[in-house]
Write a protein that holds these residues in place. Sequence first.
Motif, short mmCIF file in Angstrom:
data_model
loop_
_atom_site.label_atom_id
_atom_site.label_comp_id
_atom_site.label_asym_id
_atom_site.label_seq_id
_atom_site.Cartn_x
_atom_site.Cartn_y
_atom_site.Cartn_z
N UNK A 1 6.86 1.04 17.79
CA UNK A 1 7.31 0.32 16.59
C UNK A 1 6.11 -0.13 15.77
N UNK A 2 5.08 -0.62 16.46
CA UNK A 2 3.87 -1.04 15.74
C UNK A 2 3.23 0.13 15.03
N UNK A 3 3.19 1.27 15.72
CA UNK A 3 2.61 2.48 15.12
C UNK A 3 3.40 2.90 13.88
N UNK A 4 4.72 2.85 13.99
CA UNK A 4 5.57 3.27 12.86
C UNK A 4 5.35 2.34 11.68
N UNK A 5 5.25 1.04 11.96
CA UNK A 5 5.04 0.07 10.88
C UNK A 5 3.68 0.31 10.23
N UNK A 6 2.68 0.58 11.06
CA UNK A 6 1.33 0.83 10.53
C UNK A 6 1.32 2.07 9.64
N UNK A 7 2.00 3.13 10.08
CA UNK A 7 2.04 4.35 9.29
C UNK A 7 2.80 4.14 7.98
N UNK A 8 3.88 3.37 8.06
CA UNK A 8 4.63 3.07 6.84
C UNK A 8 3.76 2.27 5.87
N UNK A 9 2.97 1.35 6.41
CA UNK A 9 2.06 0.57 5.58
C UNK A 9 1.04 1.45 4.89
N UNK A 10 0.49 2.41 5.63
CA UNK A 10 -0.49 3.33 5.05
C UNK A 10 0.14 4.13 3.92
N UNK A 11 1.37 4.59 4.15
CA UNK A 11 2.06 5.36 3.12
C UNK A 11 2.29 4.52 1.88
N UNK A 12 2.66 3.27 2.09
CA UNK A 12 2.92 2.36 0.98
C UNK A 12 1.64 2.12 0.18
#
Lengths: 159, 167
Positions: free
Chosen positions: B83-94
Motif C-alpha cells: 500500500x505504501x508503494x502504491x501511494x508513493x507511485x501515485x504521488x510520483x505520477x501526480x
Amino acid sequence: MDSTEIAALYRLEAPRLAAYVRRLVGDRHGAMDIVQETFRALVEQASQSHLQSPRAWLYAVARHLAAKSHRRSRPLPLQDDFPATPASSEPDERIQMMLRAIRRLGPELREALDLRLEHELSYQEIAFVLGIPLGTVRSRLHNAVRTLREQLGGQENQR
Amino acid sequence: MNVEPHLLERLMLDRALGQLSEDVEALLAAVVAEDAGRNSRQSELLTTAAQAHEAMKRRSVSAGLELPPLAARPRQRSRWRAAVMAIAMAGCLLVGLSARWLFPRERQLPAPEPSVVVVPAPTPAMRTSELWSLQAFIDTTKATQDRRKPLVNWHSPSEMQVREIEQ
C-alpha cells in the motif's frame, strides 16, 4: 507433523524465536513477520517431508529470512539488546557484570552462546542453524565461557 | 586418573554448557574430585555458565512481543508495504502531471521542407579527338558511367536533398 503439533510448537517456540530474530533484525514488527513467515514455511515443509529437529529447522529458516530481509550475505551479528537494568526488581551486581561481559563478546561467540543458553539448542542444532561444523560450535562456546570467566575474574580481582 | 589437561578443560566446559551425557559427567566428576585445582576450575566454569544463563534469561526482549495466532494474518506487513508503494507511485505520477500542467512544452513547429540543392552534373570533358576515333569512344563511355552514379538523397529534414540533373 500434523497441525496440532505445529500449533503446540508455535505456542512454545514462537516467543523465543521472535526474541532471537528481533536481536538479528533489530525491529519488533519485522521479527514478528519473520516468525510468521517461518511457521508458514514449516506448515508447507511438514506436509512434504519429515523434519529431524523442527526447532533447529525453525531457527535456521528464521535466521535465513532475517538475513534476506536485511539483504546481507554475511551472517547477521546479534544486536546488543540487553536492557539497561535486568527485569528483576532487585538487580544483582553479578548479573549486571555478566551482562556487560556478554556485551563485550564477539558477535559469533555471543550468538552461539545465546542459542545454547537461552534457546537451549544442542551443539548439533546450533551447527545446523549457523551452518558451521560441530567442532566450530563447540570451540566458539568454549571460547565464550572462557572469555566470560576471564572478564569476570578480572573484574572481581579489581574490586 | 591421569587425563590430559586440555581434554579435561574441554570436558569441563561441555559439562558447564550442559552437553555431557550422564555417564561421562559422572566419570568427569570422579576425575575432578581427585584434584583440588581441577575442582576449583570446574566450579568456576559451572558458576560462569550458570550466571550467563541467568543473565540471558532475564532479558526482557520477549516480554514485549505479543505474537498473533499462527497464520492469522501472515502477510499483513507485506500488504502494508504494498500500500505504501502504491501511494508513493501515485504521488510520483501526480507530481509528474502537475509539472506537465504547470510547465507546458512549447508548441512544436512543423518540420521544414527539405531543401533541394541542384548540383550540375559534371560536364564531359571537351572532346579533343575525332568524332569516330577510339579516344572519342573512350571519353563517351567514361562520361556515361559518371552519369550513372547513384543519386545522393538525404531523407532527414535537417539535411539537404541533393539531386543530380542530367543535362
